[in-house]
Design an enzyme around this catalytic site. Structure first.
Site, PDB file in Angstrom:
ATOM      1  N   CYS A  83      45.476  44.825  35.569  1.00 13.19           N
ATOM      2  CA  CYS A  83      45.676  43.476  34.728  1.00 13.19           C
ATOM      3  C   CYS A  83      45.785  42.357  35.944  1.00 13.19           C
ATOM      4  O   CYS A  83      46.678  42.662  36.801  1.00 13.19           O
ATOM      5  CB  CYS A  83      46.845  43.639  33.921  1.00 13.19           C
ATOM      6  N   GLU A 121      39.758  47.564  36.339  1.00 15.67           N
ATOM      7  CA  GLU A 121      39.605  48.017  34.803  1.00 15.67           C
ATOM      8  C   GLU A 121      38.672  47.277  33.908  1.00 15.67           C
ATOM      9  O   GLU A 121      39.079  45.985  34.026  1.00 15.67           O
ATOM     10  CB  GLU A 121      41.045  48.276  34.430  1.00 15.67           C
TER      11      GLU A 121
END
Length: 436
Positions: A284, A318
């Site tokens: 993140c 990700e």
């Protein structure tokens, strides 16, 4: 990346002038025929309209109330379905008999009377939140922004999305957050008292990079759990698809700060898994709104790849990426790859460097080794830039003058870069459980 209710305030909408669609017009539009319908004369078959049934205005509270009412109906249907399967107990029969005798025999048999379901123990359990919680119908409510304003340091920021702060906090006009420990307070007076006692002037953890006024701190999600949870709650205000709130043990957090006489002020952060089976180097990433469009986003991305270089492997963010994250990564990949390709020197007997398909395969590996960018991301960037072309029976890489000129102008504006000489960090082998 703005919401509609941030562009148009509710008091600017005149709901009295809303014209709702008519059924006869909708049916005519679907068939494509505007044939006038028969009108019945006389008042024998006419029916007066129900008084007082005006449609409710479409506002944020009305949408929230409709969602809650729908969830209550779904829960009631599930409970009625389970009770219809289970045989009635003696207690239920006694309740029905007492209600039936109170109402009277004219209401019919006792079986026709519906008893409201009892509140079970499962309904009293609070809704779970976090990365490991199962997603139920309640996630529709989390799409509505629940906070008006936050104050972080010298900035007042309007949140973009929902964040699971406590209910008594979200009803306030403004929430005051300490910029050093990220604890939230109800009023400015409470924040001032907290700042007198707060022992921190920087994020907890190890400072692993410092150059000028920019510093990076590494935090362990298990050792600094409270700070990591507060950081996730703050990040959720500006990230739509973030699901990690409380389970921070498997993650490392890298917080970028800007230093002045008052202390180290948070600019942004990124997190990564301690053990990633797919070689993700970012889970993140966020730059706070007051510091956006200043080059700090690319600095965070560059620092994540610098850590991958120290680890000796390639990495990738990700998936799926948010809209702003995808734009930032594509821009960084483009600038990094073009910087290497433009710096190529021509071979002997050639005026310009030429890369055929054999050299392309070789330089793909070279780019991955120099930048720690995964090969799939390099190929996708070259494809988006349309640099691979077919010429005289072979595939070559071509760079036009406009692309090179625009790249040079962008690199002149990009003044903040990561210098590996100022990074003091040793990677750990998190495969051993004792390291946690």
């Amino acid at each position: 990346n703005k919401r509609l209710d941030e562009w148009v305030e509710e008091d600017r909408l005149d709901t009295r002038k809303i014209q709702y669609p008519r059924r006869d017009l909708a049916s005519a539009a679907t068939t494509g025929l505007n044939t006038p319908k028969k009108t019945l004369t006389g008042t024998t078959n006419s029916r007066p309209s129900s008084p007082g049934l005006t449609p409710d205005p479409i506002t944020g509270p009305s949408v929230l109330a409709a969602l809650q009412q729908k969830q209550q109906k779904n829960r009631k249907r599930k409970l009625d379905h389970t009770e219809s399967k289970s045989p009635p107990t003696q207690e239920d029969e006694g309740r029905r008999a007492s209600i039936g005798s109170a109402i009277g025999g004219s209401m019919g048999s006792l079986c026709d009377i519906e008893i409201p379901p009892l509140i079970t123990q499962q309904q009293t359990v609070p809704r779970q939140t976090g990365s490991l919680a199962t997603h139920s119908d309640d996630h529709a409510i989390t799409r509505i922004k629940n906070m008006k304003m936050i104050e972080l340091g010298k900035y007042r920021i309007k949140p973009w999305y929902f964040s699971p702060y406590p209910q008594e906090i979200t009803n306030l006009d403004c929430i005051y957050i300490c910029e050093f420990c990220l604890k939230y307070r109800k009023s400015r007076k409470c924040l001032e008292r907290h700042l007198q006692k707060c022992p921190f002037k920087h994020p907890p953890g190890n400072e692993i990079y410092r150059k000028g006024s920019i510093s990076f701190f590494e935090l362990d999600g298990r050792k600094n759990k409270l700070y990591a949870q507060n950081l996730c709650l703050l990040a959720k205000l500006f990230l739509d698809h973030k699901t990690l709130y409380y389970d921070t043990d498997p993650f490392l957090f890298y917080v970028m700060t800007e230093y002045d006489a008052r202390g180290y002020h948070i600019v942004g952060y990124f997190s990564k898994e301690k053990e990633s089976s797919e070689d993700y180097n970012v889970a993140c990433i966020l730059t706070l709104p007051p510091y956006q469009r200043k080059g700090y986003g690319k600095l965070l991305i560059e620092f994540s790849y610098e850590l991958s270089k120290f680890e000796g492997k390639t990495g990738s963010p990700e998936k799926p990426l948010s809209d702003l994250g995808l734009l930032s990564y594509r821009s960084y990949w483009k600038q990094t790859i073009l910087e290497i390709l433009i710096a190529l020197k021509p071979q002997e007997g050639q005026e310009k460097p030429q890369l055929t398909i054999k050299w392309v395969c070789f330089w793909l590996n070279e780019i991955c080794e120099q930048t720690s960018i995964k090969k799939e991301d390099v190929i996708s960037t070259l494809t988006n830039l349309e640099l691979i072309n077919y010429y005289r029976g072979q595939y070559i890489l071509t760079l036009n003058k406009d692309l090179v000129e625009s790249h040079r102008k962008i690199m002149e504006k990009r003044k903040i870069r990561i210098d590996s000489k100022y990074l003091h960090w040793t990677p750990k082998d998190w495969a051993k459980r004792g390291k946690w």
